[in-house]
Scaffold this motif. Structure first.
Motif, mmCIF file in Angstrom:
data_model
loop_
_atom_site.group_PDB
_atom_site.id
_atom_site.type_symbol
_atom_site.label_atom_id
_atom_site.label_comp_id
_atom_site.label_asym_id
_atom_site.label_seq_id
_atom_site.Cartn_x
_atom_site.Cartn_y
_atom_site.Cartn_z
ATOM 1 N N ARG A 18 0.846 -1.199 0.000
ATOM 2 C CA ARG A 18 0.000 0.000 0.000
ATOM 3 C C ARG A 18 0.883 1.250 0.000
ATOM 4 N NH1 ARG A 18 -5.244 1.635 1.523
ATOM 5 N NH2 ARG A 18 -5.250 3.628 2.600
ATOM 6 N N HIS A 19 0.434 2.251 -0.756
ATOM 7 C CA HIS A 19 1.106 3.554 -0.796
ATOM 8 C C HIS A 19 0.079 4.614 -0.429
ATOM 9 C CE1 HIS A 19 3.668 6.839 -2.122
ATOM 10 N NE2 HIS A 19 2.627 7.316 -2.752
ATOM 11 N N ALA A 20 0.438 5.480 0.505
ATOM 12 C CA ALA A 20 -0.437 6.602 0.871
ATOM 13 C C ALA A 20 0.253 7.886 0.446
ATOM 14 C CB ALA A 20 -0.695 6.606 2.372
ATOM 15 N N GLY A 21 -0.520 8.794 -0.126
ATOM 16 C CA GLY A 21 0.035 10.080 -0.541
ATOM 17 C C GLY A 21 0.027 10.245 -2.047
ATOM 18 N N ALA A 22 0.719 11.269 -2.500
ATOM 19 C CA ALA A 22 0.731 11.641 -3.920
ATOM 20 C C ALA A 22 1.136 10.456 -4.799
ATOM 21 C CB ALA A 22 1.682 12.814 -4.149
ATOM 22 N N PHE A 23 0.392 10.273 -5.868
ATOM 23 C CA PHE A 23 0.666 9.161 -6.782
ATOM 24 C C PHE A 23 2.071 9.256 -7.372
ATOM 25 C CE2 PHE A 23 -4.148 8.776 -7.845
ATOM 26 C CZ PHE A 23 -4.360 8.054 -6.689
ATOM 27 N N GLU A 24 2.554 10.469 -7.597
ATOM 28 C CA GLU A 24 3.867 10.655 -8.207
ATOM 29 C C GLU A 24 4.998 10.128 -7.326
ATOM 30 O OE1 GLU A 24 1.744 13.287 -7.652
ATOM 31 O OE2 GLU A 24 0.903 13.392 -9.671
ATOM 32 N N GLU A 25 4.711 9.860 -6.045
ATOM 33 C CA GLU A 25 5.740 9.414 -5.111
ATOM 34 C C GLU A 25 5.721 7.902 -4.879
ATOM 35 O OE1 GLU A 25 4.989 11.864 -1.700
ATOM 36 O OE2 GLU A 25 5.375 13.706 -2.831
ATOM 37 N N ILE A 26 4.995 7.158 -5.713
ATOM 38 C CA ILE A 26 4.860 5.717 -5.517
ATOM 39 C C ILE A 26 6.121 4.935 -5.890
ATOM 40 C CG2 ILE A 26 3.894 5.154 -7.791
ATOM 41 C CD1 ILE A 26 1.887 3.290 -6.278
#
Length: 154
Positions: A18-26
């Motif tokens: 799981r990644h939380a936050g801005a999509f560009e930071e995945i």
């Protein structure tokens, strides 16, 4: 402007973080996913990398966005925490094929949602938008990266 076609996606089993936050930071989360599979000796069994984007970034503040950095996994591959098993149902999708650096994906998204969907008379269905990464950023010049943006359709 970008090539788009309709394709029937097959169901997929994924190993994901799981990644939380801005999509560009995945990107860092993808790195962690690959590192875990590599440490377990499973990376060679895995398929392509897939980004799963659950929220609309136009309507959701960057801090509240959630997504998953995933890799396609065969049924025989064990998926153990901190990875989670996700299953995508498949179905009818509009697929935009984008070639170039990830920094240009925002324009491709604007095109498929603002231009192509209305012009084609198509409507987005429930479910996440996915990105299928057809080559690896670590091994490919940025102008040759191929990303398929897959939007579920009614």
């Amino acid at each position: 402007m970008y090539p788009v076609h309709i394709r029937e996606e097959t169901p997929r089993r994924l190993a994901a973080l799981r990644h939380a936050g801005a999509f560009e930071e995945i990107g860092c989360t993808f790195g962690q996913t690959c590192q875990i599979l590599e440490e377990r000796g499973l990376l060679s069994q895995a398929g392509c990398m897939i980004g799963i984007y659950w929220d609309n970034p136009v309507l959701t503040p960057p801090g509240a966005l959630h997504s998953h950095a995933a890799i396609q996994a065969p049924e025989t591959m064990p998926i153990v925490a901190p990875l989670e098993e996700l299953r995508l149902a498949g179905g009818r999708h509009a697929v935009l094929r984008y070639t170039g650096p990830y920094s240009g994906l925002a324009d491709a998204y604007r095109y498929i949602f603002n231009d192509w969907l209305p012009a084609a008379g198509e409507v987005q269905a429930e479910g996440p938008v996915i990105e299928i990464y057809r080559n690896a950023a670590m091994e490919t010049p940025s102008n040759e990266l191929v990303t398929e943006i897959c939007v579920p359709l009614l």
